[in-house]
Design an enzyme around this catalytic site. Sequence first.
Site, PDB file in Angstrom:
ATOM      1  N   CYS A  91       0.799  -1.232   0.000  1.00 57.98           N
ATOM      2  CA  CYS A  91       0.000   0.000   0.000  1.00 57.98           C
ATOM      3  C   CYS A  91       0.828   1.277   0.000  1.00 57.98           C
ATOM      4  O   CYS A  91       0.302   2.351  -0.276  1.00 57.98           O
ATOM      5  CB  CYS A  91      -0.938   0.018   1.203  1.00 57.98           C
ATOM      6  SG  CYS A  91      -2.129  -1.336   1.228  1.00 57.98           S
ATOM      7  N   HIS A 357      -8.748   3.868  -2.183  1.00 58.91           N
ATOM      8  CA  HIS A 357      -7.350   3.491  -1.960  1.00 58.91           C
ATOM      9  C   HIS A 357      -6.873   2.655  -3.155  1.00 58.91           C
ATOM     10  O   HIS A 357      -6.867   1.426  -3.102  1.00 58.91           O
ATOM     11  CB  HIS A 357      -7.280   2.696  -0.654  1.00 58.91           C
ATOM     12  CG  HIS A 357      -5.942   2.163  -0.288  1.00 58.91           C
ATOM     13  ND1 HIS A 357      -4.748   2.627  -0.802  1.00 58.91           N
ATOM     14  CD2 HIS A 357      -5.596   1.172   0.596  1.00 58.91           C
ATOM     15  CE1 HIS A 357      -3.739   1.952  -0.267  1.00 58.91           C
ATOM     16  NE2 HIS A 357      -4.226   1.069   0.574  1.00 58.91           N
ATOM     17  N   CYS A 387       0.210   2.422   6.573  1.00 60.77           N
ATOM     18  CA  CYS A 387       0.480   1.055   7.002  1.00 60.77           C
ATOM     19  C   CYS A 387       0.710   0.206   5.760  1.00 60.77           C
ATOM     20  O   CYS A 387       0.282   0.565   4.661  1.00 60.77           O
ATOM     21  CB  CYS A 387      -0.664   0.505   7.847  1.00 60.77           C
ATOM     22  SG  CYS A 387      -2.280   0.533   7.042  1.00 60.77           S
ATOM     23  N   GLY A 389       1.134  -3.971   4.140  1.00 56.61           N
ATOM     24  CA  GLY A 389       0.948  -5.398   4.295  1.00 56.61           C
ATOM     25  C   GLY A 389       2.229  -6.102   4.702  1.00 56.61           C
ATOM     26  O   GLY A 389       3.331  -5.689   4.356  1.00 56.61           O
TER      27      GLY A 389
END
Length: 402
Positions: A91, A357, A387, A389
Site C-alpha cells: 500500500c 485506496h 500502514c 501489508g
Amino acid sequence: MADAFIYDAVRTPRGRGKSDGALHDVQPIQLLTAVLRELRDRNQLDTALVDDVIIGCVTPIGEQGADIARTAALEAGYAESVAGVQLNRYCSSGLEAINMAGAYVMSGQVDAIVAGGVESMSRVPMGSDGGALFMNPQIVARHKIVPQGISADLIATKYGYSRQDVDTFAAESYRRALEAQAGNRFSRTLVPIKDAIGITLLDHDEGVRPGTTVESLGKLKPAFAAMGQMGLDALALLKYAHFDTINHVHHAGNSSQIVDGAAGVLIGSAAFGKQSGLKPRARIKAFAVVGSEPTIMLTGPIPATHKVLKRAGMSTGDIDLFEVNEAFAAIPLLFMEEFGVDHSQLNVNGGAIALGHPLGATGAIISATLIDELERSNKQFGLATLCIGGGMGIATIFERVN
C-alpha cells in the site's frame, strides 16, 4: 546532500473499482499515461531532462505488468532516454516511489524523476498475483499471517476502539471529502479522464457518498467476522493469547474503498528547476521505512513516524498537517492517540474511507493532497504515512517552500 524538490503533482480521479465503475473500461496504462502527459504539458517540460519514471504498483501482472512505468513513458511521448521502473511495497508503493526518487536526487546522481503509482483494481483484482506471504500454508502458520481486515479488528480489540468509534471516524471522513469536493480543493491536482474522442469519463472521486452518517454505517454488518470464524481469528489469537476473542468492528463503510486511479509527482534538483523555469512547491525533508509485527500488521505508521521525526530532528508539534492512510478506521485513531494529534490536523479533506485506496497510487495521491493543503492553508510542514501489508510502515515529511 542536495535538496529534492516537488515541482508538481497530478492524479486521476478515483473511480469505483467494480465493473460498473466509471474507469473500468480504461486500461491502467491509459490512466498512467494521462498523468505523465499532464505533467509534461502543463509544465512545458523538456522530458529529455527527466532521468527516470518510478511507479508503484501492488499487482504488477497482466495489464499492469511488463514494467508499466517504461511503457507509460513511451506512450506519453517522453524522450526515449527516459527510463522506467515499477516497484511494489504494497500500500505504500506510491510513497516509496517518491522517497526513492528523492534519494536519487539528494545523492546528486540524477536531476529529475517522475514518481507515482497506478492501480486499476477493477481490471486487475487485488491479490491476483498470489505470493508466499499469503498463499504458502507453512509461512502463514509460522508467522500467524491473517487478512488485513482481521488485523484491523485486532487493533480495535487491543486498543479498545468500539464500533461507535470507528463509524464516527468514517462518517467524518465522508463529511470532509464532500466539503473538499464542494470547495474544489482537489482541482489543482486532479486531471479528468477522457475517452478517445474527448468525452469526459470521470472528473471527480466517484466513491464519495452523500448522506453517510454514523446511523447509516451502523446498519452494516462486520465484514470480517465470518472469515474470522473459519479459523483466522484463532490463528491471530495464538500470538495475542491474552485476548479471548476479536471484536469485529470494521466493514465496507469504515474501511478503504477499492478504486482505480493513478498519480505522478515531478521531483528534481534546484538546478533542474532553474533550467526548466519551474518553481518548487515543496521539499522532501526526511523519510523512513520500518518493519513491524506481521500479525497485527497495520501498526507500522507509529514506529515509522517516530523514526522519521527523529531523523528530521522534529517532533509532532512541528508538523502542521498529517495524512494517515485510512486503510481501516482504527489506523488513524491509533495514530492520533499515540502522538496526541488533534483530528483537526489529520486527513482534513477526508481519506481513503471516503475517497478510495488505489493501492499502488495512494502514497503519491495523499502526498499531493498534503502539499495542496499546505499551500491552501498557508502551513509549512506535512507528514504522510501509510500502514503496509506484511507488517511495515512508511513516513515522509514535506516542507512547503513557495
